[in-house]
Design a protein around this motif. Structure first.
Motif, PDB file in Angstrom:
ATOM      1  N   PHE A 128      46.859  63.194 -19.744  1.00 34.27           N
ATOM      2  CA  PHE A 128      46.555  63.157 -18.313  1.00 34.27           C
ATOM      3  C   PHE A 128      45.331  64.001 -17.970  1.00 34.27           C
ATOM      4  O   PHE A 128      44.537  63.626 -17.101  1.00 34.27           O
ATOM      5  N   TRP A 129      45.141  65.131 -18.661  1.00 37.37           N
ATOM      6  CA  TRP A 129      43.986  65.991 -18.371  1.00 37.37           C
ATOM      7  C   TRP A 129      42.673  65.276 -18.672  1.00 37.37           C
ATOM      8  O   TRP A 129      41.670  65.477 -17.986  1.00 37.37           O
ATOM      9  N   LEU A 130      42.681  64.395 -19.682  1.00 39.51           N
ATOM     10  CA  LEU A 130      41.472  63.655 -20.017  1.00 39.51           C
ATOM     11  C   LEU A 130      41.201  62.557 -18.986  1.00 39.51           C
ATOM     12  O   LEU A 130      40.045  62.258 -18.673  1.00 39.51           O
ATOM     13  N   VAL A 131      42.269  61.968 -18.452  1.00 36.76           N
ATOM     14  CA  VAL A 131      42.116  60.995 -17.363  1.00 36.76           C
ATOM     15  C   VAL A 131      41.456  61.674 -16.165  1.00 36.76           C
ATOM     16  O   VAL A 131      40.516  61.142 -15.553  1.00 36.76           O
ATOM     17  N   ILE A 132      41.948  62.883 -15.831  1.00 34.84           N
ATOM     18  CA  ILE A 132      41.388  63.639 -14.702  1.00 34.84           C
ATOM     19  C   ILE A 132      39.920  63.966 -14.942  1.00 34.84           C
ATOM     20  O   ILE A 132      39.064  63.757 -14.075  1.00 34.84           O
ATOM     21  N   LEU A 133      39.605  64.467 -16.137  1.00 38.10           N
ATOM     22  CA  LEU A 133      38.232  64.856 -16.461  1.00 38.10           C
ATOM     23  C   LEU A 133      37.281  63.663 -16.361  1.00 38.10           C
ATOM     24  O   LEU A 133      36.174  63.772 -15.807  1.00 38.10           O
ATOM     25  N   THR A 134      37.708  62.520 -16.880  1.00 37.91           N
ATOM     26  CA  THR A 134      36.848  61.333 -16.845  1.00 37.91           C
ATOM     27  C   THR A 134      36.644  60.840 -15.420  1.00 37.91           C
ATOM     28  O   THR A 134      35.552  60.405 -15.048  1.00 37.91           O
ATOM     29  N   ASN A 135      37.695  60.909 -14.603  1.00 40.57           N
ATOM     30  CA  ASN A 135      37.564  60.506 -13.201  1.00 40.57           C
ATOM     31  C   ASN A 135      36.630  61.436 -12.441  1.00 40.57           C
ATOM     32  O   ASN A 135      35.884  60.987 -11.568  1.00 40.57           O
TER      33      ASN A 135
END
Length: 409
Positions: A307-314
């Motif tokens: 989930f942290w990578l989803v947030i970072l990419t967004n």
């Protein structure tokens, strides 16, 4: 209204910026909330991905048609009265969306909302251009377009929360309640905006529209905005469906995702606005567009990531979106002459909406799901199409930049 080229806004100018920003917040939220509600709508109304693409496009197409219909007389009335008229219609349409109980009634409600909501942005842009100088507009537009980020920080997470807690219609009722208060403030406190009326030649509405459309310089701006909108709309409607079904994001995590992305937007907008007023706007737009292309291609090729990578990419995507939105809007605002500004902005808004509707419909034809809980297929192809469109938009925006330089330097 005098246009004093100072660095400090008056108290009334601050009010204008605030009221246009909060108006933009509700209109953007009404459109944006469809994307995060996508997965919930598909399951609640038994819709397919193609149906959802049509539901999103319905607003865009009707907004585009409305923009063309209003372009001919947009410069013939007090802009405050136009803003209030269309905003009230937008409120009624949003109420209809909340009352919709089937796919068909939802599409019809979105069409009605688009007829009114799609014009509000162009009226706001015309008001900004009438009141503020080109040297101020980067900052002004950054604040007004903070409605985009604020809708994610506050509106979308709250809307998603109450939709998950109660029912999917609840976010639309929330927007209606907020918009009624804003409409009252516009009616009571916004001063008439009608200096442009003294500059108007006595032309019929259709003649004014045609003269604006056939202007060679204006057509450069129209083409650049069209391509920019196609690229901007292609991925957005299916972002939540992709996040839930491909990346493994739980529906309860969506408010957090949108809130963090929105906070990033709000934090960036004032900085980007100041940067846009200090450096070459086209250079900033180009860098941001290339950045966005890279991030989108990488993101759409992810599968079941933390989930942290989803947030970072967004967050990275929001940086690209905001950093090209502000300079492109400022450059485009400098294209029309004062007497044609309302018509030009209405046509621009119309093209944005129609292009966005085409983009959403095309994306809906590219992507598909085997069943409602299966991964979204071909979303990466949408990103590759976005890359091609974005390259074209850079080329077209360079022509706009040359036109603006010739006029103002």
């Amino acid at each position: 209204m005098s246009k004093v080229n100072n660095q400090v806004f008056t108290s009334y100018e601050k009010f204008v910026i605030f009221i246009l920003a909060i108006t933009q917040f509700t209109v953007v939220l009404d459109f944006m909330v469809m994307a995060p509600l996508g997965d919930l709508l598909l399951k609640s109304l038994s819709m397919t991905a193609q149906d959802f693409g049509i539901a999103v496009s319905a607003y865009a197409f009707s907004a585009g048609a409305s923009g063309l219909l209003t372009a001919g007389f947009a410069d013939k009335y007090d802009r405050k009265k136009l803003l209030l008229f269309f905003y009230i219609g937008f409120i009624i349409g949003t109420l209809f969306c909340g009352l919709a109980n089937s796919y068909i009634t939802l599409v019809l409600a979105r069409i009605f909302t688009g007829l009114f909501g799609g014009v509000i942005g162009s009226i706001s842009m015309a008001i900004i251009t009438d009141i503020f100088t080109l040297q101020q507009r980067g900052r002004v537009m950054s604040f007004v377009q903070m409605g985009f980020g604020a809708s994610q920080v506050l509106g979308i997470p709250i809307g998603l929360y109450i939709a998950n807690k109660w029912f999917w219609e609840a976010p639309f009722f929330m927007i209606v309640a907020m918009s009624i208060v804003i409409a009252i403030c516009i009616a009571l406190y916004l001063k008439p905006v009608r200096e442009h009326l003294s500059l108007q030649p006595q032309k019929k509405a259709m003649a004014h529209l045609w003269n604006t459309l056939k202007n060679k310089e204006y057509r450069i701006g129209f083409m650049s905005i069209t391509m920019l909108s196609v690229g901007g709309f292609m991925m957005m409607p299916f972002g939540t469906i992709f996040a839930v079904n491909n990346l493994g994001v739980h529906p309860d995590q969506l408010p957090i995702l949108f809130m963090i992305s929105g906070v990033t937007s709000l934090t960036l907008m004032p900085f980007i606005g100041r940067l846009s007023d200090r450096i070459n706007k086209f250079k900033l737009f180009t860098i941001a567009t290339i950045w966005l292309m890279i991030v989108c291609v990488v993101y759409t090729n992810f599968f079941h990531i933390p989930f942290w990578l989803v947030i970072l990419t967004n967050i990275c995507m929001m940086i690209g979106i905001m950093s090209r939105m502000v300079p492109s809007s400022a450059l485009n605002s400098a294209v029309p002459e004062t007497a044609d500004r309302g018509a030009y902005m209405s046509i621009t808004s119309s093209l944005q909406q129609i292009s966005g509707g085409v983009a959403a419909a095309i994306a809906g034809l590219i992507v598909y799901q085997e069943h409602e809980n299966s991964p979204l297929i071909n979303y990466d192809i949408v990103a590759y199409v976005l890359v091609v469109v974005s390259i074209i938009s850079i080329i077209l925006m360079s022509r706009v930049n040359k036109l603006v330089k010739k006029r103002y330097l």
